[in-house]
Design a protein around this motif. Structure first.
Motif, PDB file in Angstrom:
ATOM      1  N   PRO A   1       2.387   8.484 -15.004  1.00 22.00           N
ATOM      2  CA  PRO A   1       1.752   9.799 -15.174  1.00 22.00           C
ATOM      3  C   PRO A   1       2.794  10.917 -15.230  1.00 22.00           C
TER       4      PRO A   1
ATOM      5  N   ARG B   1      -3.493   9.724 -23.430  1.00 25.29           N
ATOM      6  CA  ARG B   1      -4.593   9.175 -24.200  1.00 25.29           C
ATOM      7  C   ARG B   1      -4.220   9.124 -25.679  1.00 25.29           C
TER       8      ARG B   1
ATOM      9  N   HIS C   1      -6.582   7.230 -20.914  1.00 22.44           N
ATOM     10  CA  HIS C   1      -6.539   8.293 -19.908  1.00 22.44           C
ATOM     11  C   HIS C   1      -5.117   8.303 -19.354  1.00 22.44           C
ATOM     12  N   PRO C   2      -4.551   9.467 -19.001  1.00 22.63           N
ATOM     13  CA  PRO C   2      -5.139  10.818 -18.959  1.00 22.63           C
ATOM     14  C   PRO C   2      -4.927  11.587 -20.264  1.00 22.63           C
TER      15      PRO C   2
ATOM     16  N   LEU D   1      -4.363  17.368 -18.654  1.00 24.18           N
ATOM     17  CA  LEU D   1      -5.026  17.129 -17.387  1.00 24.18           C
ATOM     18  C   LEU D   1      -4.041  17.359 -16.236  1.00 24.18           C
TER      19      LEU D   1
ATOM     20  N   ASN E   1      -7.196   9.983 -10.212  1.00 27.03           N
ATOM     21  CA  ASN E   1      -8.026  10.385 -11.350  1.00 27.03           C
ATOM     22  C   ASN E   1      -7.214  10.902 -12.530  1.00 27.03           C
ATOM     23  N   SER E   2      -5.917  11.073 -12.337  1.00 29.55           N
ATOM     24  CA  SER E   2      -5.056  11.429 -13.477  1.00 29.55           C
ATOM     25  C   SER E   2      -4.064  10.309 -13.774  1.00 29.55           C
TER      26      SER E   2
ATOM     27  N   GLY F   1     -13.661  10.365 -12.073  1.00 28.50           N
ATOM     28  CA  GLY F   1     -12.728  10.011 -13.140  1.00 28.50           C
ATOM     29  C   GLY F   1     -13.353   9.098 -14.168  1.00 28.50           C
TER      30      GLY F   1
END
Length: 779
Positions: free
Chosen positions: A603, A622, A637-638, A642, A648-649, A672
């Motif tokens: 991330p 994404r 995702h993400p 975001l 959730n990320s 999420g």
């Protein structure tokens, strides 16, 4: 008995005994010349099987929680009284010790962990402890160490943690048995060694040699000893008991001289034999009477008794008598790897030396040492490959130097130093010789371990191929004149060739365009290996501290390499770390030690340490995708903008072909999941790797309805502190028609998927390697 998937009922043993007794009586009266002998051997085999089976029944009934007990939670606190046994050892900030309980409601022996105790714990102390109890289970991967089997062999019926939320532990007194006396002396010696030795590495090795305590040996030193095949030498084993018994016999000779001066008529041989066995017994007591020392003391005792009774005894008879006594007293010793290593090593030494005429030369001792190392190198090769997945050509040279060095320099000086300190004398030069001798030995072993080709990590062998290889090794080491000795190599070939070429066509990778998904048993975290014939991806690294203490390191160490690979590192094409939670990135220390990564995806808010062996580091977004064969790997995702939202990320990976797809959703909760479902409305998945170990706030009805999976996999610890997977999650999966598999029940699992075939082949450790101590019926 140890290979049976389920335990027969006691009536089965009774029927076996009755039938075998009838056959035995028939053979005694109607069996001809050989009938009585064959009948008695058969009856002995049946008695051994039944004795081991009944012991297994007793051990399984003594585990936590008992079958007749109501459902209990690992968060419940129970007050348990008992005694501390064995030598307490530190693991990070926690003290671990075995605890013999006095309450029949609990198992007879527990393995207790006490985080930062504010009292001094010593063997024999009686305590009333507030404990959180867990079943005696652990992680298990394909070919990996079976911790549950180890605990069963050690007689440990449950795991426990001291919890002071309901009150403080209460000290009740001290025990006074002989076993507690030996263990207290071991603890005092361990603390003296730690306090008086300058080098930490040398102190840990001295503790291993003098009192059999290997708990303080660092991972780096363990790796060196393993690579050079000298791990047996720097921990008390039968070899050391034999060395010390020899020193005891020399001391007995001195005692006999003093007795002779006082005109006491005592046989010199009797004094030497009794003194040697007594010193060996005391040394085995300092080692905690481990299995190898039990075998050595019993063999020495059999030989000593035969000598005192003026009877000759063959070496094999002494070994068989020692094995008989060990198995009568502790039938489940057959589950211990140490039992087989210890007895098989002695079997091969006897087999290799008993038939040969000893040459009368000045170098007979040197020739015997070289011959012994050759015999052990060939004889134990099947066990080293089959059980440990390793082969160390450098072990031959290492042991040629290390065994005489330890036996003639290090061990005598350490023992004499310990004895003089115990009686109040101070002889600094003795301690200096022992310390420097160990330090020089480690310098030699460290240099030897750095040679290329000195150690090879191979695939674990199967049980049938290992048994064939042991027979082949015995055939190869047979005495001169044995027909076709070199044919033993043909029996060893299946195990050795299978281990060498396993990387070219490993069993966990599907040839052609298929995808193999290996969900590793790493506890409450996640680590998934996705492989095609020419591609490998690792999604998350499981829990750990990021510095090497993790769950995935041993798995990567033994993962099949391509045939002919000249590096111990595993090549990983892509590494995805879904988010920064320690249960997902904690194994990065193992990546540093055992892997090389072409490309990593993390991330945006998460960075990776620059010392990791990684080529490129990219942010997962994404829409990013790449192709391996007929499979497309795509991040859903993400999104680019975001913010950092923790799990959730995180990186959500979708692996799909024309007919089948897999979704690895990292740390998403229901919020999420709803966001991903909105942004990717056509998302489908036949296999769903459920995140957050099946927490109740994940895997919503709407999420399952959109994905429409056939199989849901949850990676969770056997004794998860939060009670995961949640009953609500399992109910939602069941209501949606999704078959749920958890690593807590089935351990590691392997999914084989073909891009043109919707059928999913599932293999689990618990289902494939069924044993009576774990239930694999639902796996």
């Amino acid at each position: 008995m140890a290979w049976w998937p389920t335990l027969p009922s006691p009536l089965f043993y009774l029927a076996m005994l009755l039938v075998s007794l009838g056959l035995c009586l028939f053979g005694l009266y109607r069996g001809g010349h050989r009938g009585p002998k064959v009948s008695l051997i058969f009856l002995g085999w049946v008695l051994g099987f039944c004795w081991c089976g009944l012991a297994a029944h007793v051990a399984m009934a003594d585990r936590w929680p008992s079958p007749d007990r109501v459902e209990v939670s690992s968060r419940d606190v129970h007050w348990v009284e008992g005694h501390v046994v064995g030598l307490p050892s530190w693991s990070d900030d926690s003290l671990r010790f075995e605890f013999d309980t006095a309450d029949p409601e609990f198992p007879n022996r527990l393995l207790v962990r006490w985080h930062r105790p504010n009292v001094y714990i010593s063997p024999g102390q009686q305590w009333r402890l507030p404990l959180r109890m867990d079943p005696p289970q652990g992680r298990l991967n394909f070919g990996g160490f079976d911790y549950e089997q180890y605990l069963l062999a050690e007689g440990i019926g449950g795991l426990a943690r001291v919890n002071t939320s309901k009150g403080q532990p209460t000290f009740l007194g001290e025990g006074d048995s002989v076993g507690y006396f030996f263990d207290r002396r071991r603890q005092v010696m361990a603390e003296n060694i730690q306090a008086t030795t300058t080098h930490l590495e040398v102190a840990s090795l001295k503790r291993a040699l003098l009192i059999g305590d290997r708990s303080t040996i660092s991972d780096g030193v363990r790796e060196i000893l393993q690579q050079t095949g000298t791990a047996h030498l720097l921990a008390i084993s039968g070899l050391h008991v034999g060395m010390v018994a020899g020193l005891g016999m020399a001391f007995g000779w001195v005692v006999w001289i003093f007795l002779a001066l006082f005109q006491l008529q005592v046989s010199r041989q009797v004094v030497m034999v009794v003194t040697g066995w007594g010193v060996g017994f005391a040394y085995a007591g300092l080692a905690g009477f481990s299995l190898p020392t039990q075998r050595a003391v019993l063999m020495l005792g059999v030989v000593a008794v035969a000598f005192l009774w003026h009877r000759r005894i063959m070496p094999f008879d002494a070994l068989l008598m020692a094995g008989f006594v060990v198995l009568v007293l502790s039938p489940l010793s057959v589950l211990s790897v140490g039992f087989w290593l210890s007895f098989v090593a002695v079997v091969f030494l006897i087999w290799g030396f008993a038939w040969r005429i000893k040459p009368r030369t000045h170098f007979r001792g040197v020739r015997a040492l070289v011959a012994a190392q050759l015999i052990l190198a060939i004889g134990l090769l099947p066990l080293n490959v089959g059980l440990f997945g390793q082969w160390s050509p450098s072990a031959f040279v290492a042991n040629l130097v290390a065994i005489p060095w330890v036996g003639s320099v290090v061990l005598p000086t350490l023992l004499l130093s310990a004895i003089t300190e115990g009686i109040g004398w101070s002889v600094p030069w003795l301690a200096w010789i022992g310390d420097e001798g160990l330090a020089w030995l480690m310098v030699f072993l460290r240099r030897l371990s750095e040679f290329e080709g000195g150690h090879h990590t191979v695939a674990f062998g199967s049980a049938p191929s290992m048994v064939l290889a042991l027979i082949g090794a015995a055939w190869l080491l047979a005495p001169p004149g044995w027909p076709g000795r070199w044919l033993g190599l043909s029996l060893m070939a299946p195990l050795l060739l299978g281990a060498m070429v396993s990387g070219a066509s490993p069993p966990n990778r599907l040839l052609g365009q298929g995808l193999t998904l290996s969900v590793l048993d790493v506890g409450s975290g996640l680590a998934v290996m996705a492989e095609t014939e020419q591609y490998r991806l690792l999604y998350d690294t499981g829990p750990g501290d990021g510095l090497g203490r993790d769950s995935i390191g041993d798995v990567l160490k033994h993962w099949p390499r391509p045939h002919g690979s000249r590096t111990h590192r595993l090549l990983i094409d892509d590494l995805v770390v879904s988010h920064a939670h320690s249960g997902h990135r904690g194994g990065l220390g193992a990546i540093k030690e055992w892997a090389w990564v072409r490309r990593a995806h993390v991330p945006k808010a998460m960075g990776l340490d620059p010392w990791l062996p990684i080529g490129d580091v990219l942010d997962c977004r994404r829409g990013q995708q790449w192709v391996a064969g007929l499979w497309t790997f795509e991040f859903v995702h993400p999104g680019e903008f975001l913010p950092d939202l923790g799990g959730n990320s995180g990186c959500v990976l979708w692996i799909h072909s024309d007919t089948t797809s897999v979704l690895l959703n990292g740390g998403l909760d229901a919020i999420g999941e709803a966001h991903v479902a909105t942004m990717v409305p056509d998302l489908k998945a036949d296999v769903l790797i459920i995140g957050r170990s099946g927490h109740t706030d994940t895997t919503s009805h709407a999420w399952l309805e959109q994905l429409n999976p056939r199989l849901g996999v949850i990676s969770v610890s056997v004794s998860d502190a939060y009670g995961r997977p949640s009953d609500d999650v399992l109910a939602r999966l069941d209501a949606s028609g999704v078959k749920a598999l958890t690593t807590s029940r089935c351990r590691a699992m392997r999914l084989v998927i073909h891009p043109l075939d919707p059928e999913i082949q599932v293999t689990t450790v618990a289902g494939l390697e069924r044993r009576f101590w774990r239930d694999g019926s639902q796996c």
